[in-house]
Enzyme design. Sequence first.
Site, short mmCIF file in Angstrom:
data_model
loop_
_atom_site.label_atom_id
_atom_site.label_comp_id
_atom_site.label_asym_id
_atom_site.label_seq_id
_atom_site.Cartn_x
_atom_site.Cartn_y
_atom_site.Cartn_z
N TYR A 8 -5.99 7.00 3.66
CA TYR A 8 -6.38 5.92 2.86
C TYR A 8 -5.55 4.67 3.17
CZ TYR A 8 -5.40 2.74 -0.73
OH TYR A 8 -5.32 1.40 -1.30
N GLU B 258 0.70 -1.26 0.12
CA GLU B 258 -0.07 -0.01 -0.07
C GLU B 258 0.95 1.25 -0.21
OE1 GLU B 258 -3.00 0.38 -0.67
OE2 GLU B 258 -3.57 -1.64 -0.32
N ASP C 266 -9.58 6.20 -2.62
CA ASP C 266 -8.48 6.45 -3.20
C ASP C 266 -8.82 7.34 -4.42
OD1 ASP C 266 -9.40 4.54 -4.84
OD2 ASP C 266 -7.37 3.57 -4.93
#
Length: 350
Positions: A132, A49, A150
């Site tokens: 996020y 991520e 996102d």
Amino acid sequence: MHLPNPAPIDAAAVLAWYDTHARDLPWRVSPADRARGMAPDPYRIWLSEVMLQQTTVAAVKAYFLRFTSLWPTVFDLAAAPLDAVLKEWAGLGYYARARNLHACAQAVVNQHGGKFPTTSTSLQTLPGIGAYTSAAIAAICFDEPVAVLDGNLDRVLARYYALPVPVRDAKEELRAALQASVPGRAGDFAQAMMDLGATICAPRTAICMLCPIQPGCVGTKAADPALYPLKAAKAERPVRKGHAFVMTDPAGDVYLQTRPDKGLLAKMTEVPTSDWAVDLPAVAYPVQGDWHHRGQVIHIFTHFRLELEIWSAAVAPTGLDKGWWAEPKALKGEALPTLFRKVLAAAGLE
DNA sequence: AAAGCGGGGGT
DNA sequence: ACCCCAGCTTT
């Protein structure tokens, strides 16, 4: 309000689509394995991520495999020198991510016993983990029913609701609408929506015929969904100019140094340059030598365009004390951002 | 709230 | 040439 009564996303349809169309990604647990009880490794999800922040899947894959090969656990990464992490990150961009990554690994090891926190709220206190990423980790690893929003989802939702304003002006409304749609399989839902945005509801092409949520999509009913999201006014990109100096000593080694701790490309490796200014500064060579102009390098940053005049010279290895001399064949292992790899290439090295 | 922060691939 | 990507931090 721009969305007085937003209809929820049909999560069941999204999950059914995901069960047969999920992308196969190195960090992902497939929906079938997830259904069998296999849980994703928070370390690998976190690493992916962070790498995926403002970065495409295609660019991330090789870096992810390299990092997990070098550092299979958060303990390995926390124990690595920051220099080594920066070197491996070189070329991926947004280098603050690499510094935060290392700090986060150390925080997880030193303050959480090597286990990542399991809620989005607690995850968000760690370096480099914002709204996020905290939601993504919590949903994917722990099925926390949280909206994972996102840039990809901004677009999908703007189309789905035919959002009449730029996303920036309706961020919280979109978040609330998405939050109201999150099902029990929160992790699969988050990943499914991102796959949908990547493969069906893509930036320039929307393949609505294949879309599992097309029945509820206002964008396809009202107009062309590709009209959304509405764009905010664009800012012009200024130009900055400067000189870069590539020096080799009698052994053929190249002079490198480390950039300052803060600001652009912080702590990364560079060759000396002039200031970067609106007007090209006068040339001031770092040391005496037989300097030759080797052309120009143009590099585009997010917020400005850089034009560097490239100079090279063979010099005596004296009068330079900030940096070090590196063998040309060792340049690949240095923490050189793409800009300076271009500079070295223009000077005939690399 | 706005600005600063990379690089690459698609169109 | 332009767009935009699984955004975060600092001011």
